[in-house]
Design an enzyme around this catalytic site. Structure first.
Site, PDB file in Angstrom:
ATOM      1  N   ASP A 139     -13.449 -16.149  11.407  1.00 48.83           N
ATOM      2  CA  ASP A 139     -13.826 -15.553  10.120  1.00 48.83           C
ATOM      3  C   ASP A 139     -15.328 -15.275  10.102  1.00 48.83           C
ATOM      4  O   ASP A 139     -16.127 -16.210  10.017  1.00 48.83           O
ATOM      5  CB  ASP A 139     -13.511 -16.551   8.985  1.00 48.83           C
ATOM      6  CG  ASP A 139     -12.315 -16.134   8.159  1.00 48.83           C
ATOM      7  OD1 ASP A 139     -11.777 -15.040   8.407  1.00 48.83           O
ATOM      8  OD2 ASP A 139     -11.930 -16.912   7.275  1.00 48.83           O
ATOM      9  N   PHE A 155     -10.476  -1.598   4.661  1.00 45.02           N
ATOM     10  CA  PHE A 155     -11.049  -2.941   4.551  1.00 45.02           C
ATOM     11  C   PHE A 155     -10.038  -3.763   3.730  1.00 45.02           C
ATOM     12  O   PHE A 155      -8.852  -3.636   3.978  1.00 45.02           O
ATOM     13  CB  PHE A 155     -12.499  -2.874   4.047  1.00 45.02           C
ATOM     14  CG  PHE A 155     -13.435  -2.537   5.214  1.00 45.02           C
ATOM     15  CD1 PHE A 155     -13.325  -1.320   5.876  1.00 45.02           C
ATOM     16  CD2 PHE A 155     -14.342  -3.468   5.700  1.00 45.02           C
ATOM     17  CE1 PHE A 155     -14.102  -1.027   7.006  1.00 45.02           C
ATOM     18  CE2 PHE A 155     -15.128  -3.184   6.817  1.00 45.02           C
ATOM     19  CZ  PHE A 155     -15.013  -1.971   7.465  1.00 45.02           C
ATOM     20  N   ILE A 191       0.843  -1.206   0.000  1.00 47.50           N
ATOM     21  CA  ILE A 191       0.000   0.000   0.000  1.00 47.50           C
ATOM     22  C   ILE A 191       0.879   1.257   0.000  1.00 47.50           C
ATOM     23  O   ILE A 191       0.606   2.230  -0.704  1.00 47.50           O
ATOM     24  CB  ILE A 191      -0.959   0.003   1.212  1.00 47.50           C
ATOM     25  CG1 ILE A 191      -1.851  -1.250   1.185  1.00 47.50           C
ATOM     26  CG2 ILE A 191      -1.824   1.266   1.222  1.00 47.50           C
ATOM     27  CD1 ILE A 191      -2.684  -1.470   2.435  1.00 47.50           C
ATOM     28  N   SER A 231      -7.182  -0.417  10.544  1.00 44.65           N
ATOM     29  CA  SER A 231      -7.722  -1.598   9.854  1.00 44.65           C
ATOM     30  C   SER A 231      -9.143  -1.879  10.308  1.00 44.65           C
ATOM     31  O   SER A 231      -9.520  -1.579  11.460  1.00 44.65           O
ATOM     32  CB  SER A 231      -6.835  -2.794  10.218  1.00 44.65           C
ATOM     33  OG  SER A 231      -7.464  -3.988   9.848  1.00 44.65           O
ATOM     34  N   LYS A 266      -3.825  -2.063  16.450  1.00 43.31           N
ATOM     35  CA  LYS A 266      -4.320  -0.900  15.701  1.00 43.31           C
ATOM     36  C   LYS A 266      -5.233  -0.044  16.583  1.00 43.31           C
ATOM     37  O   LYS A 266      -5.184   1.186  16.552  1.00 43.31           O
ATOM     38  CB  LYS A 266      -5.076  -1.355  14.448  1.00 43.31           C
ATOM     39  CG  LYS A 266      -4.205  -2.092  13.432  1.00 43.31           C
ATOM     40  CD  LYS A 266      -3.230  -1.166  12.746  1.00 43.31           C
ATOM     41  CE  LYS A 266      -2.380  -1.878  11.710  1.00 43.31           C
ATOM     42  NZ  LYS A 266      -1.359  -1.023  11.115  1.00 43.31           N
ATOM     43  N   LEU A 289      -6.456 -12.936  -0.025  1.00 43.50           N
ATOM     44  CA  LEU A 289      -7.092 -13.767  -1.042  1.00 43.50           C
ATOM     45  C   LEU A 289      -6.550 -13.570  -2.460  1.00 43.50           C
ATOM     46  O   LEU A 289      -6.137 -14.540  -3.116  1.00 43.50           O
ATOM     47  CB  LEU A 289      -8.608 -13.474  -1.006  1.00 43.50           C
ATOM     48  CG  LEU A 289      -9.445 -14.103  -2.106  1.00 43.50           C
ATOM     49  CD1 LEU A 289      -9.474 -15.615  -1.949  1.00 43.50           C
ATOM     50  CD2 LEU A 289     -10.866 -13.537  -2.089  1.00 43.50           C
ATOM     51  N   TYR A 310      -3.483  -8.419  16.249  1.00 43.58           N
ATOM     52  CA  TYR A 310      -3.214  -7.433  15.203  1.00 43.58           C
ATOM     53  C   TYR A 310      -4.222  -6.272  15.308  1.00 43.58           C
ATOM     54  O   TYR A 310      -3.841  -5.095  15.359  1.00 43.58           O
ATOM     55  CB  TYR A 310      -3.296  -8.104  13.825  1.00 43.58           C
ATOM     56  CG  TYR A 310      -3.369  -7.135  12.673  1.00 43.58           C
ATOM     57  CD1 TYR A 310      -2.265  -6.376  12.311  1.00 43.58           C
ATOM     58  CD2 TYR A 310      -4.556  -6.968  11.948  1.00 43.58           C
ATOM     59  CE1 TYR A 310      -2.328  -5.474  11.261  1.00 43.58           C
ATOM     60  CE2 TYR A 310      -4.625  -6.077  10.897  1.00 43.58           C
ATOM     61  CZ  TYR A 310      -3.519  -5.330  10.551  1.00 43.58           C
ATOM     62  OH  TYR A 310      -3.593  -4.429   9.516  1.00 43.58           O
ATOM     63  N   ALA A 357       4.042  -1.943   9.589  1.00 41.45           N
ATOM     64  CA  ALA A 357       3.466  -2.794  10.639  1.00 41.45           C
ATOM     65  C   ALA A 357       3.565  -4.238  10.200  1.00 41.45           C
ATOM     66  O   ALA A 357       3.759  -4.526   9.016  1.00 41.45           O
ATOM     67  CB  ALA A 357       1.993  -2.430  10.873  1.00 41.45           C
ATOM     68  N   PHE A 389     -11.827 -21.388   2.346  1.00 45.21           N
ATOM     69  CA  PHE A 389     -12.098 -21.776   3.731  1.00 45.21           C
ATOM     70  C   PHE A 389     -13.587 -21.619   4.068  1.00 45.21           C
ATOM     71  O   PHE A 389     -14.040 -20.544   4.412  1.00 45.21           O
ATOM     72  CB  PHE A 389     -11.254 -20.947   4.701  1.00 45.21           C
ATOM     73  CG  PHE A 389      -9.780 -21.218   4.571  1.00 45.21           C
ATOM     74  CD1 PHE A 389      -9.241 -22.419   5.004  1.00 45.21           C
ATOM     75  CD2 PHE A 389      -8.933 -20.274   3.995  1.00 45.21           C
ATOM     76  CE1 PHE A 389      -7.882 -22.688   4.878  1.00 45.21           C
ATOM     77  CE2 PHE A 389      -7.575 -20.522   3.866  1.00 45.21           C
ATOM     78  CZ  PHE A 389      -7.059 -21.735   4.302  1.00 45.21           C
ATOM     79  N   ASP A 402      14.595   1.201  10.674  1.00 47.17           N
ATOM     80  CA  ASP A 402      13.556   0.494  11.419  1.00 47.17           C
ATOM     81  C   ASP A 402      12.903   1.453  12.411  1.00 47.17           C
ATOM     82  O   ASP A 402      13.604   2.255  13.059  1.00 47.17           O
ATOM     83  CB  ASP A 402      14.222  -0.669  12.165  1.00 47.17           C
ATOM     84  CG  ASP A 402      13.211  -1.682  12.646  1.00 47.17           C
ATOM     85  OD1 ASP A 402      13.258  -2.826  12.192  1.00 47.17           O
ATOM     86  OD2 ASP A 402      12.347  -1.310  13.476  1.00 47.17           O
ATOM     87  N   ILE A 403      11.585   1.358  12.544  1.00 48.38           N
ATOM     88  CA  ILE A 403      10.894   2.275  13.463  1.00 48.38           C
ATOM     89  C   ILE A 403      11.215   1.967  14.933  1.00 48.38           C
ATOM     90  O   ILE A 403      10.870   2.744  15.811  1.00 48.38           O
ATOM     91  CB  ILE A 403       9.354   2.283  13.250  1.00 48.38           C
ATOM     92  CG1 ILE A 403       8.771   0.867  13.257  1.00 48.38           C
ATOM     93  CG2 ILE A 403       8.986   3.009  11.980  1.00 48.38           C
ATOM     94  CD1 ILE A 403       7.252   0.834  13.224  1.00 48.38           C
TER      95      ILE A 403
END
Ligand SMILES: NC(=O)c1ccc[n+]([C@@H]2O[C@H](COP(=O)([O-])OP(=O)(O)OC[C@H]3O[C@@H](n4cnc5c(N)ncnc54)[C@H](O)[C@@H]3O)[C@@H](O)[C@H]2O)c1
Length: 326
Positions: free
Chosen positions: A285, A169, A12, A117, A145, A190, A141, A75, A208, A51-52
């Site tokens: 999920d 998303f 991204i 996220s 965030k 995916l 995770y 991240a 899945f 590196d952060i």
């Protein structure tokens, strides 16, 4: 505008850099290349390997480059690994971000864009998900965030500091107007998995769960084109600068596609045989997840350009083919 893009060598981030450069920004990318690659950074941006978790590197970058804005995409993002690797996820996603924020405050840098996220929401209690939906992450995770989002509120109360927390998303696709690659390493999403299977670098594709309460039994997700995401970063930066008001926004199309629809689209677009295995459901999920992004549309005048799954997969397929040929 001078922008420091942390994690700008990633999937991204490289798209965000592309759109910032298009807007005539001066861009410095800081990335440790653990997942990104230098060749993904669009031409015109400078690069520092770092590196952060290294406070000196952060301070040096800010003192030398003097950015007005910091866009933070660095991240770890594996939902599954985050459940077991709490220490490393805390170290990078939380401590690394605190280092970045504290360096910004010390250098009086006022504008911050944060890659949050949809994982902050956890299991949907209603659909579409708006920003008022309860935030109850079901993996670490998502928790990392949410912790940072909460911290940002306190920073913006205490300092002359304005942020936009962008709740993406499912990021997907590739910029069609450019030839940079920005291919994800060891993807868990995916579409990259479908395309790696189409290229033959994976044996088969596992779907899945085909017994969910959805029209075709497979999960439905909101696939937002990465170029639309990147444009939203730019718009949110202009908003922060003009309005001096912080933002928390969903970025999705509002329209979901099922895993089976994405699979069928990948077969159609690539014209390849993609061996399919039907697996069991994965823990945690939800059947469906898609966003209401009216806030971003209203406040930023942002409108996703792409909401056709074939276009999204075609744009990525071209990037994968170019990558495969080089
Ligand atoms: N891909 C998605 O669908 C999605 C969805 C929601 C949120 N996000 C968030 O968006 C951001 C970017 O995701 P992406 O898909 O481009 O992932 P990515 O792995 O391609 O990019 C992350 C970049 O950060 C760099 N990085 C990682 N740890 C670092 C560290 N300690 N110091 C410096 N650089 C470091 C990596 O080398 C990589 O270039 C992440 O924060 C992720 O959590 C992604």
């Amino acid at each position: 505008m001078r922008a420091l893009v942390v994690g700008g060598a990633g999937y991204i981030g490289s798209h965000v850099v592309f759109y910032l450069l298009k807007d005539n920004c001066e861009v410095l990318v800081l990335d440790n290349l653990s997942f990104g690659s230098e060749s993904s950074i669009p031409k015109g941006a400078d690069f520092v390997l770092g590196d952060i978790r290294n406070k000196e590197v952060l301070t040096r970058c800010m003192q030398n480059f003097k950015p007005e804005v910091v866009v933070h995409l660095a991240a770890l993002k594996s939902v599954g690994k985050s459940i077991h690797e709490i220490a490393v996820y805390s170290d990078i996603n939380i401590t690394g971000t605190i280092n970045l924020l504290n360096a910004m405050i010390a250098q009086n840098i006022p504008y911050f864009v944060f890659s949050s996220s949809a994982a902050v929401y956890g299991t949907p209690v209603y659909l579409p998900i708006d920003e008022k939906h309860p935030t109850k992450p079901i993996n670490y995770y998502g928790e990392t965030k949410l912790i940072i989002e909460q911290m940002l509120q306190w920073y913006s109360r205490a300092y002359p500091f304005y942020y936009s927390a962008l709740r993406y998303f499912n990021a997907s696709g590739h910029e069609p107007a450019s030839s940079f690659f920005a291919i994800e390493k060891n993807p868990e999403n995916l579409i990259p998995i479908l395309l790696e299977t189409a290229l033959g670098t994976r044996k088969d594709f596992t779907l899945f769960g085909d017994d969910y309460d959805t029209p075709d039994g497979s999960c439905i997700r909101d696939y937002i084109h990465v170029s639309d995401l990147a444009r939203a970063h730019l718009l949110s930066l202009h908003f922060l600068k003009e309005k001096k008001q912080s933002l928390t926004l969903n970025l999705g199309t509002g329209k979901g596609f099922s895993t089976r629809e994405a699979y069928e689209s990948a077969v159609r677009v690539t014209k390849k045989d993609i061996p399919l295995t039907i697996g069991g459901r994965r823990e945690g999920d939800p059947a469906s997840m898609y966003a209401l992004s009216d806030r971003a549309r209203n406040l930023l005048a942002w409108q996703p350009k792409y909401n056709n799954i074939d276009d999204i997969i075609l744009h990525s397929w071209k990037a994968y083919q170019r990558n495969f040929e080089t």
